[in-house]
Enzyme design. Structure first.
Site, mmCIF file in Angstrom:
data_model
loop_
_atom_site.group_PDB
_atom_site.id
_atom_site.type_symbol
_atom_site.label_atom_id
_atom_site.label_comp_id
_atom_site.label_asym_id
_atom_site.label_seq_id
_atom_site.Cartn_x
_atom_site.Cartn_y
_atom_site.Cartn_z
ATOM 1 C CG LEU A 64 -14.283 -7.182 84.835
ATOM 2 C CD1 LEU A 64 -14.543 -6.467 86.153
ATOM 3 C CD2 LEU A 64 -15.447 -8.098 84.483
ATOM 4 N NE ARG A 65 -10.339 -7.799 76.861
ATOM 5 C CZ ARG A 65 -9.126 -8.269 76.598
ATOM 6 N NH1 ARG A 65 -8.079 -7.833 77.268
ATOM 7 N NH2 ARG A 65 -8.952 -9.190 75.671
ATOM 8 C CG ASP A 306 -7.822 -17.306 81.044
ATOM 9 O OD1 ASP A 306 -7.560 -16.207 81.587
ATOM 10 O OD2 ASP A 306 -7.089 -17.826 80.198
#
Lengths: 428, 316
Positions: A64-65, A306
């Site tokens: 989700l950064r 991924d």
């Protein structure tokens, strides 16, 4: 809010249900499947005629950064992407910046995600501090903060003693250790599979032994420590064989593969297309075929996206320098369906690999349509076709090797805890 | 991505990025054109006006003397305006990306980029990015390709041997890291050389190299037997620091070219080297300077071959 999902083809891999029937939802949970309960008055009726109604998807790897890489993607954008892809539960690897190695970071992520009222987020805690591979983390504290397992993401543990201790410590609390098997020395400097394509293109290569040597080490340590291990992103035929044999011997082990490796091989790199720079590298066609067979026979327990959003600046580089990774949350369902169609796999079995089985690996009461449990549901049109172009992706990451591909299977509605979190109409 | 990125729709050459996949006719056309430029280099006034008014940017992200200079001379003999840019790591670290650099130079009305870069595929990426009227010549990208070197090598072979169809050619040394070897192999096999050998220890050969149509030898004595052409590859110093080789001495003993080993080849065999040479590492000075060596003529022919490539691209 009471919802009546009407006339859909309801498929639940866990209970082996596959029938045209109705689902009734009340107070966020599944109240009944089949006959309408007495005194049920729906606030909303969703007509699912000619649609599939299945458990919300469970994705074992979605970055989700946040925190740290908000310029690549934000929780908001990626949670939107998850819902648009029918994903209602996702595990996120700890390779944020800073890594998820402290309870406070995990609590903050859980809190931010919960406030969005979209997919459920299950963080994987860092197995070692700062993912440096030297000191183990406070795993029990991290579990209390919400971690469902412990992982090094793509960071290596070069020191095998640290790996053994980490597995031993995790086994103390019965935590699952998630490891992407890669020998950091054998993989050093490589960006593509050590095969004819890398030879022809002159790309620094990663041999298959980088994976098999690591799998062998992990399997031996798993036997010794009794740690529960989940192997992430298997990429080679020999590694899958090793897992198959270990499972036959009764070892408590699970594994997954990504949508990219299920469909692509080194041949697809073409003329240095950086969208095909992935970790682990795309290997030979026989490796891809082994992944397809392993997912079918159950050696590979789950298929994951991924999901790794990368911004254009990081991708528009020569192949080796371009950052690895591809967006995937919105492609998980159609690429599972594509595999099923091409391999003649039943729909219920294909859906098991992206719902019930990944939920089991995470130890969640999710990924099934069970009366009394949270109403996390995905409704999709099996026949609808759409093209993978940036405008059709909600993820902030627009880079994927499947750009330009036509996908079959489109999510029309996603529910989390009995709330509609996505409807296809607002997409158009 | 299935279209060959270096060809126009009509099959003519738009960029020169690699010899891999180029038809024999294009290679032969380049060699024949180069032949016609040999005489230009021998004239009193060494210039032809073919590229007058064209701006050629030598874009070197990696150090080079010979290749950059011969490209510069070639462009000047074609009357082009040549701008040399040595872009070292520091200007990249200012944050400008490779494509930003290319965009800026394109805005200066570039007609052709001659690109050298440490990463395989860099020239392909630039070629994909530039406007349709701009041509890209790969002057070496990572380990991938160095097509003008491969062409000047086959040009040299044709000069000395006349034909390709009856030759045995041995390429000796670090094939794994060599863009030169890859381009030579593609050029030789495309032009119909029936037997191309590579000679190296296993640590310096890439996986599956025989699929490029070569015979693999680890024993240099066997590999040199009866060959018509011996091509020595440069062994870069940094290879000695890793675990691929034990020492310069052992390498030279088993894979260095000496007069004694050269005697195993055909008596009229020629010796080639793309330069720069490591004397006493891969080649003995007596061989490098000996009568079978054509190493300096290679450099001279390199100018004619690069003139041919640039004039053909500009004409397409």
């Amino acid at each position: 809010m009471k919802i009546h999902i009407k006339n859909g083809r309801v498929i639940d891999p866990k209970s082996q249900l596959d029938a045209i029937t109705d689902v009734y939802i009340a107070a966020g949970k599944i109240l009944a499947i089949g006959a309408m309960p007495a005194d049920f008055h729906a606030n909303r009726v969703i007509d699912a005629s000619n649609q599939i109604v299945c458990p919300g998807l469970v994705d074992l790897a979605a970055r989700l950064r946040e925190p740290g890489f908000e310029y690549r993607a934000t929780l908001e954008s990626e949670m939107n992407a998850a819902c648009a892809g029918g994903v209602t539960s996702l595990a996120c690897p700890p390779d944020t910046d800073p890594p998820l190695d402290e309870p406070g970071l995990v609590e903050m992520l859980k809190f931010r995600a919960k406030n969005l009222h979209q997919a459920h987020v299950y963080p994987l805690g860092a197995l070692t501090q700062k993912l440096e591979g030297t000191r183990i983390t406070e795993m029990a504290e991290l579990r209390d903060a919400g971690c469902v397992g412990f992982s090094q993401a793509d960071a290596p543990i070069s020191d095998t003693q640290v790996l053994a201790r980490a597995m031993e410590y995790a086994a103390t609390f019965d935590f699952t250790v998630w490891l992407r098997p890669e020998d950091s020395y054998l993989a050093k400097g490589g960006v593509a599979h050590d095969g004819f394509v890398a030879t022809r293109l002159g790309l620094p290569a990663i041999p298959t032994s980088a994976e098999t040597v690591a799998v062998a080490t992990i399997l031996l340590l798993a036997r010794e420590t009794n740690a529960r291990v989940h192997l992430c992103r298997l990429s080679s035929a020999p590694a899958i064989d090793m897992v198959r044999r270990a499972k036959a011997e009764g070892l408590n082990i699970s594994c997954d593969a990504s949508i990219n490796h299920l469909h692509l091989s080194e041949m697809d790199i073409g003329y240095f297309d950086p969208n095909y720079h992935l970790v682990p590298p795309l290997r030979a066609t026989r490796d891809r075929d082994a992944i397809r067979a392993g997912l079918a026979d159950g050696t590979i327990d789950a298929l994951c996206s991924d999901h790794t959003p990368v911004d254009d600046d990081a991708k528009q580089m020569p192949f080796a320098e371009a950052e690895a990774g591809a967006t995937g949350l919105e492609l998980l369902l159609p690429l599972a369906l594509k595999w099923a169609q091409e391999q003649n796999i039943s729909l219920i079995k294909a859906l098991a690999r992206i719902t019930h089985q990944p939920a089991q690996i995470l130890g969640l009461n999710a990924g099934s349509l069970t009366v009394g449990q949270a109403a996390d549901i995905c409704i999709f049109n099996l026949d609808a076709r759409w093209q993978v172009i940036p405008a059709n992706l909600r993820s902030q990451g627009k880079n994927t090797p499947f750009l330009g591909y036509e996908m079959q299977g489109q999510v029309v509605c996603t529910l989390v805890d009995g709330q509609v979190v996505f409807e296809a109409d607002d997409k158009q | 991505m299935t279209l060959n990125p270096q060809l126009n729709a009509d099959g003519s050459l738009r960029h020169l990025l690699t010899i891999d996949g180029l038809p024999r006719a294009i290679l032969t056309h380049i060699l024949d054109t180069a032949e016609s430029f040999i005489s230009v280099s021998e004239q009193e006034v060494k210039k032809v006006p073919l590229l007058r008014g064209k701006a050629i940017f030598n874009l070197f992200f990696e150090a080079s003397t010979r290749t950059r200079t011969t490209f510069e001379i070639a462009a000047k003999r074609l009357s082009a305006d040549v701008i040399n840019l040595n872009i070292n790591a520091s200007s990249q670290s200012k944050g400008e990306t490779l494509l930003d650099t290319v965009d800026n130079l394109s805005a200066m009305q570039a007609d052709m980029f001659v690109v050298r870069h440490a990463q395989s595929g860099a020239a392909h990426m630039i070629a994909r990015h530039v406007a349709p009227h701009i041509h890209v010549v790969n002057a070496g990208d990572g380990r991938h390709a160095h097509p003008t070197q491969g062409l000047l090598d086959v040009f040299t072979i044709r000069k000395y041997k006349g034909e390709f169809h009856n030759l045995r050619v041995a390429i000796v040394g670090d094939v794994l890291h060599s863009r030169v070897a890859r381009s030579q192999i593609h050029a030789l096999t495309t032009l119909g050389v029936p037997e191309v050998r590579v000679i190296a220890p296993k640590t310096l050969l890439p996986v599956g190299v025989e699929q490029m149509g070569v015979h693999v030898y680890h024993d240099m004595l066997a590999g040199l037997k009866d060959v018509d052409v011996v091509i020595m590859l440069r062994l870069q110093n940094e290879r000695m620091r890793g675990a691929r080789l034990p020492s310069v001495q052992e390498y030279f003993k088993y894979y260095g070219l000496t007069q004694e080993k050269l005697a195993l080849a055909r008596p009229d065999a020629i010796v080639m080297h793309p330069g720069p040479m490591n004397r006493g590492v891969e080649i003995d000075s007596s061989v490098a300077d000996g009568k079978q060596s054509v190493i300096l003529p290679q450099v001279t022919y390199g100018i004619a071959v690069r003139m041919a490539v640039m004039s053909i691209l500009a004409g397409n």
